[in-house]
Motif scaffolding. Structure first.
Motif, PDB file in Angstrom:
ATOM      1  N   ALA A 152      -3.679   5.946   2.063  1.00  0.00           N
ATOM      2  CA  ALA A 152      -3.295   5.821   3.469  1.00  0.00           C
ATOM      3  C   ALA A 152      -3.449   4.389   3.962  1.00  0.00           C
ATOM      4  O   ALA A 152      -2.577   3.866   4.673  1.00  0.00           O
ATOM      5  N   THR A 153      -4.541   3.728   3.604  1.00  0.00           N
ATOM      6  CA  THR A 153      -4.756   2.346   4.044  1.00  0.00           C
ATOM      7  C   THR A 153      -3.732   1.401   3.428  1.00  0.00           C
ATOM      8  O   THR A 153      -3.235   0.483   4.091  1.00  0.00           O
ATOM      9  N   ALA A 154      -3.411   1.610   2.154  1.00  0.00           N
ATOM     10  CA  ALA A 154      -2.391   0.779   1.504  1.00  0.00           C
ATOM     11  C   ALA A 154      -1.039   0.958   2.175  1.00  0.00           C
ATOM     12  O   ALA A 154      -0.289  -0.014   2.360  1.00  0.00           O
ATOM     13  N   ASP A 155      -0.717   2.179   2.560  1.00  0.00           N
ATOM     14  CA  ASP A 155       0.546   2.438   3.235  1.00  0.00           C
ATOM     15  C   ASP A 155       0.575   1.770   4.610  1.00  0.00           C
ATOM     16  O   ASP A 155       1.624   1.280   5.053  1.00  0.00           O
ATOM     17  N   LEU A 156      -0.546   1.729   5.297  1.00  0.00           N
ATOM     18  CA  LEU A 156      -0.645   1.060   6.589  1.00  0.00           C
ATOM     19  C   LEU A 156      -0.306  -0.426   6.463  1.00  0.00           C
ATOM     20  O   LEU A 156       0.512  -0.961   7.230  1.00  0.00           O
ATOM     21  N   HIS A 157      -0.916  -1.112   5.511  1.00  0.00           N
ATOM     22  CA  HIS A 157      -0.641  -2.536   5.307  1.00  0.00           C
ATOM     23  C   HIS A 157       0.813  -2.761   4.896  1.00  0.00           C
ATOM     24  O   HIS A 157       1.448  -3.734   5.335  1.00  0.00           O
ATOM     25  N   ASP A 158       1.356  -1.879   4.082  1.00  0.00           N
ATOM     26  CA  ASP A 158       2.735  -2.036   3.613  1.00  0.00           C
ATOM     27  C   ASP A 158       3.716  -1.950   4.772  1.00  0.00           C
ATOM     28  O   ASP A 158       4.674  -2.739   4.845  1.00  0.00           O
ATOM     29  N   ARG A 159       3.514  -1.030   5.694  1.00  0.00           N
ATOM     30  CA  ARG A 159       4.425  -0.884   6.826  1.00  0.00           C
ATOM     31  C   ARG A 159       4.403  -2.120   7.714  1.00  0.00           C
ATOM     32  O   ARG A 159       5.458  -2.610   8.150  1.00  0.00           O
ATOM     33  N   LEU A 193      19.100 -12.019  -4.606  1.00  0.00           N
ATOM     34  CA  LEU A 193      18.063 -12.012  -5.641  1.00  0.00           C
ATOM     35  C   LEU A 193      16.672 -12.140  -5.034  1.00  0.00           C
ATOM     36  O   LEU A 193      15.720 -11.470  -5.474  1.00  0.00           O
ATOM     37  N   VAL A 194      16.530 -12.995  -4.014  1.00  0.00           N
ATOM     38  CA  VAL A 194      15.238 -13.140  -3.336  1.00  0.00           C
ATOM     39  C   VAL A 194      14.831 -11.830  -2.671  1.00  0.00           C
ATOM     40  O   VAL A 194      13.673 -11.398  -2.755  1.00  0.00           O
ATOM     41  N   LEU A 195      15.795 -11.190  -2.011  1.00  0.00           N
ATOM     42  CA  LEU A 195      15.505  -9.931  -1.325  1.00  0.00           C
ATOM     43  C   LEU A 195      15.064  -8.844  -2.309  1.00  0.00           C
ATOM     44  O   LEU A 195      14.087  -8.121  -2.060  1.00  0.00           O
ATOM     45  N   LEU A 196      15.773  -8.723  -3.428  1.00  0.00           N
ATOM     46  CA  LEU A 196      15.410  -7.723  -4.433  1.00  0.00           C
ATOM     47  C   LEU A 196      14.039  -8.023  -5.030  1.00  0.00           C
ATOM     48  O   LEU A 196      13.248  -7.095  -5.281  1.00  0.00           O
ATOM     49  N   SER A 197      13.752  -9.295  -5.263  1.00  0.00           N
ATOM     50  CA  SER A 197      12.448  -9.671  -5.828  1.00  0.00           C
ATOM     51  C   SER A 197      11.317  -9.309  -4.871  1.00  0.00           C
ATOM     52  O   SER A 197      10.286  -8.766  -5.282  1.00  0.00           O
ATOM     53  N   ILE A 198      11.511  -9.599  -3.586  1.00  0.00           N
ATOM     54  CA  ILE A 198      10.486  -9.268  -2.595  1.00  0.00           C
ATOM     55  C   ILE A 198      10.279  -7.759  -2.524  1.00  0.00           C
ATOM     56  O   ILE A 198       9.138  -7.270  -2.462  1.00  0.00           O
ATOM     57  N   GLN A 199      11.379  -7.003  -2.549  1.00  0.00           N
ATOM     58  CA  GLN A 199      11.285  -5.545  -2.479  1.00  0.00           C
ATOM     59  C   GLN A 199      10.512  -4.986  -3.670  1.00  0.00           C
ATOM     60  O   GLN A 199       9.624  -4.135  -3.513  1.00  0.00           O
ATOM     61  N   PHE A 250       5.529  -2.856  -6.185  1.00  0.00           N
ATOM     62  CA  PHE A 250       4.499  -2.987  -7.222  1.00  0.00           C
ATOM     63  C   PHE A 250       3.122  -3.153  -6.585  1.00  0.00           C
ATOM     64  O   PHE A 250       2.141  -2.526  -7.030  1.00  0.00           O
ATOM     65  N   GLY A 251       3.023  -3.977  -5.557  1.00  0.00           N
ATOM     66  CA  GLY A 251       1.744  -4.166  -4.877  1.00  0.00           C
ATOM     67  C   GLY A 251       1.251  -2.895  -4.220  1.00  0.00           C
ATOM     68  O   GLY A 251       0.051  -2.587  -4.256  1.00  0.00           O
ATOM     69  N   LEU A 252       2.170  -2.141  -3.613  1.00  0.00           N
ATOM     70  CA  LEU A 252       1.779  -0.877  -2.984  1.00  0.00           C
ATOM     71  C   LEU A 252       1.260   0.110  -4.024  1.00  0.00           C
ATOM     72  O   LEU A 252       0.256   0.809  -3.789  1.00  0.00           O
ATOM     73  N   LEU A 253       1.927   0.169  -5.172  1.00  0.00           N
ATOM     74  CA  LEU A 253       1.493   1.076  -6.235  1.00  0.00           C
ATOM     75  C   LEU A 253       0.094   0.732  -6.717  1.00  0.00           C
ATOM     76  O   LEU A 253      -0.764   1.615  -6.867  1.00  0.00           O
ATOM     77  N   ILE A 312      -6.302  -2.906  -6.856  1.00  0.00           N
ATOM     78  CA  ILE A 312      -6.548  -4.054  -5.992  1.00  0.00           C
ATOM     79  C   ILE A 312      -6.872  -3.538  -4.595  1.00  0.00           C
ATOM     80  O   ILE A 312      -6.588  -2.367  -4.281  1.00  0.00           O
ATOM     81  N   PRO A 313      -7.477  -4.358  -3.733  1.00  0.00           N
ATOM     82  CA  PRO A 313      -7.741  -3.919  -2.358  1.00  0.00           C
ATOM     83  C   PRO A 313      -6.443  -3.548  -1.635  1.00  0.00           C
ATOM     84  O   PRO A 313      -5.364  -4.026  -1.991  1.00  0.00           O
ATOM     85  N   ALA A 314      -6.555  -2.719  -0.612  1.00  0.00           N
ATOM     86  CA  ALA A 314      -5.369  -2.232   0.092  1.00  0.00           C
ATOM     87  C   ALA A 314      -4.555  -3.372   0.693  1.00  0.00           C
ATOM     88  O   ALA A 314      -3.322  -3.358   0.651  1.00  0.00           O
ATOM     89  N   TRP A 315      -5.219  -4.391   1.239  1.00  0.00           N
ATOM     90  CA  TRP A 315      -4.506  -5.504   1.862  1.00  0.00           C
ATOM     91  C   TRP A 315      -3.839  -6.407   0.842  1.00  0.00           C
ATOM     92  O   TRP A 315      -2.857  -7.092   1.147  1.00  0.00           O
ATOM     93  N   ALA A 316      -4.364  -6.431  -0.383  1.00  0.00           N
ATOM     94  CA  ALA A 316      -3.861  -7.360  -1.398  1.00  0.00           C
ATOM     95  C   ALA A 316      -2.509  -6.943  -1.958  1.00  0.00           C
ATOM     96  O   ALA A 316      -1.863  -7.731  -2.659  1.00  0.00           O
ATOM     97  N   GLY A 317      -2.069  -5.730  -1.679  1.00  0.00           N
ATOM     98  CA  GLY A 317      -0.791  -5.294  -2.211  1.00  0.00           C
ATOM     99  C   GLY A 317       0.402  -5.868  -1.475  1.00  0.00           C
ATOM    100  O   GLY A 317       1.518  -5.855  -2.008  1.00  0.00           O
ATOM    101  N   ALA A 318       0.181  -6.402  -0.251  1.00  0.00           N
ATOM    102  CA  ALA A 318       1.324  -6.853   0.542  1.00  0.00           C
ATOM    103  C   ALA A 318       1.115  -8.212   1.197  1.00  0.00           C
ATOM    104  O   ALA A 318       2.021  -9.052   1.194  1.00  0.00           O
TER     105      ALA A 318
END
Length: 386
Positions: free
Chosen positions: A275-282, A317-323, A328-331, A338-344
Motif C-alpha cells: 500500500a505504501t509503495a502504491d501511494l508513492h507511485d501515484r 523512447l524516453v517515455l517508455l523507459s520511464i514507464q 520495475f521500482g514499484l515491483l 527496497i524502501p517504498a519511496w525508493a521505487g519512484a
C-alpha cells in the motif's frame, strides 16, 4: 503581448493534446475489447452493459495516456513553432526560454493536479465499481456460464455441462467440483439437471441420477467416498447478495486512505508495504508530468538553421523507459527489496535534474545565438556605412 502569446500556445496545443489523449485511450481500450465482449456476451442488454464497463475503465486509461499525450504535444508544438520561425522571432527579440515554457508548465501543473485527483480518488472508486458491475452481470446472466462442453470457473467451484437448453433452463450431463473454505473438495455428477432460482434469489442446480462424493487428501491406496442419489439440489456460491465492500486491495483505496493507513483497521488483509509503495507511485506519476514538459520542450526546440529530426522518436523512447523503470521500482518496493519511496522518487529527481540541466543549456545556446545575431547586425550596419 506575453498573455496573448500564452493564450496562443495553449490554444494551438489543446486540440493536439486532446487528439493524442483520445487516440491513446482508444488503443488501450482495444486491448480490453475481448474481455469486455466475454463479460457482456450473455447480457440481455450488452450495449448498455458495455458502456457501463467502459465508462469505469476510462479513469484508468486516461491516467496512462496523460504522460504520452502531454510529452508528444509539447514536442510537436515547439517543433512546429521553431520550423515556422515564430519561436525564433520571440527568442531573438529578447524573450528567454524560461518565459516561453511558462504556459506549458502551467498546463502541466493543472494536469498533475487532475492526475492526483484521478489516480487518488476517481480511479480507485471506478475500479471497485467496474468489479461490482462485472459481479452484477455475472449474477443476472449466470445461465450464460453453462456453455456446451466447456469448463467454467467461478471462484471456488468449477462446472462443466454437456449441453444446455436456454428455453427451459435444462442441463445435460453436468459435473460440479467445489473446494470449500476449509479445504474440503467435493464433486457432483448428474446425468441431467435443471438451473433455477430459489425463493431467496439464489441460483440452484438440480441434478438427477446424481453421484456425490468427497476427494481424499491422499490418493495412494485410497478411494474417494461417494453416494448415488436420484436427485440433489446444489446452491451456487454466487447468489443474489450484495457485492463485497470496497478495499480488497490497495488499488481500490484512495490516497487519503493510503496516507492515513485506515486499511489496517479494515477486514481486508492489505499489505502495508504494498500500500505504501502504491501511494508513492501515484504521487510520482502525477509529479512526473511537470518534468516531462521540460523534456518535451528541449526535444522540440530547434534554433539552428539546419532542421533537426528525431525528437519525437527520442521522446517516445524516453517515455517508455520511464514507464518501465517506474513499474520495475514499484515491483521491487512492493516485494520489500527496497524502501517504498525508493521505487519512484529517485527516478523522478533524476529525470527532473537532467531535464532542467538540458533546458538551462538550451537557454544558454539561445543567449549565444542572440549575441551572434546582434554582432552580425552590427557588422552589417558598419559595412553599409563604409
Amino acid at each position: 503581448m506575453y498573455r496573448r502569446f500564452d493564450r496562443y500556445l495553449i490554444t494551438e496545443s489543446s486540440w493536439l493534446f486532446l487528439g493524442f489523449l483520445a487516440l491513446a485511450c482508444s488503443i488501450l481500450l482495444i486491448e480490453r475489447l475481448v474481455r469486455l465482449t466475454e463479460i457482456v456476451s450473455g447480457s440481455e442488454n450488452p450495449a448498455f452493459d458495455a458502456v457501463r464497463l467502459i465508462s469505469r475503465l476510462l479513469p484508468h486509461y486516461i491516467e496512462l495516456a496523460l504522460p504520452g499525450a502531454l510529452l508528444l504535444t509539447t514536442i510537436l508544438t515547439i517543433n512546429r513553432l521553431s520550423r515556422n520561425g515564430e519561436l525564433t522571432a520571440m527568442i531573438f527579440s529578447g524573450v528567454s526560454l524560461y518565459r516561453l515554457v511558462r504556459p506549458f508548465v502551467m498546463v502541466s501543473l493543472i494536469l498533475a493536479t487532475l492526475s492526483i485527483l484521478s489516480s487518488g480518488y476517481l480511479k480507485p472508486l471506478s475500479r471497485y465499481s467496474f468489479r461490482a458491475v462485472v459481479f452484477e452481470i455475472g449474477q443476472n446472466n449466470i445461465t450464460t456460464a453453462f456453455q456446451d462442453r466447456k469448463f467454467i470457473q467461478y471462484d471456488n467451484w468449477t462446472v462443466w455441462t454437456g449441453g444446455t437448453d436456454t428455453g427451459d433452463d435444462g442441463l445435460g450431463e453436468t459435473f460440479i467440483f467445489e473446494t470449500a473454505e476449509n479445504g474440503r473438495e467435493q464433486f457432483m455428477l448428474g446425468g441431467s439437471g435443471e438451473l433455477r432460482r430459489s425463493q431467496d434469489g439464489k441460483w440452484v442446480i438440480t441434478l438427477r441420477d446424481a453421484m456425490i462424493g468427497d476427494l481424499p487428501d491422499i490418493t495412494e491406496n485410497t478411494t474417494a467416498t461417494h453416494a448415488t442419489v436420484k436427485q440433489i439440489d446444489w446452491e451456487m456460491s454466487v447468489g443474489s447478495g450484495p457485492f463485497r465492500i470496497r478495499g480488497l486491495d490497495e488499488r481500490e483505496l484512495t490516497l487519503t486512505e493510503l496516507f492515513s493507513k485506515s486499511y489496517e483497521e479494515s477486514t481486508h488483509d492489505v499489505d502495508p508495504i504494498i500500500a505504501t509503495a502504491d501511494l508513492h507511485d501515484r504521487v510520482v506519476r502525477a509529479a512526473m508530468l511537470v518534468s516531462l514538459t521540460f523534456v518535451g520542450f528541449v526535444l522540440g526546440l530547434n534554433l539552428q538553421r539546419r532542421q533537426r529530426t528525431g525528437g519525437l522518436v527520442i521522446g517516445i523512447l524516453v517515455l517508455l523507459s520511464i514507464q518501465k523503470l517506474l513499474e520495475f521500482g514499484l515491483l521491487k518496493a512492493q516485494q520489500g527489496v527496497i524502501p517504498a519511496w525508493a521505487g519512484a522518487w529517485p527516478l523522478f529527481f533524476a529525470v527532473t535534474l537532467i531535464a532542467l540541466v538540458l533546458f538551462h543549456r538550451a537557454n544558454g545556446n539561445r543567449l549565444r545565438l542572440q549575441r551572434r545575431h546582434a554582432l552580425e547586425g552590427a557588422n552589417l550596419v558598419k559595412a553599409e556605412g563604409a
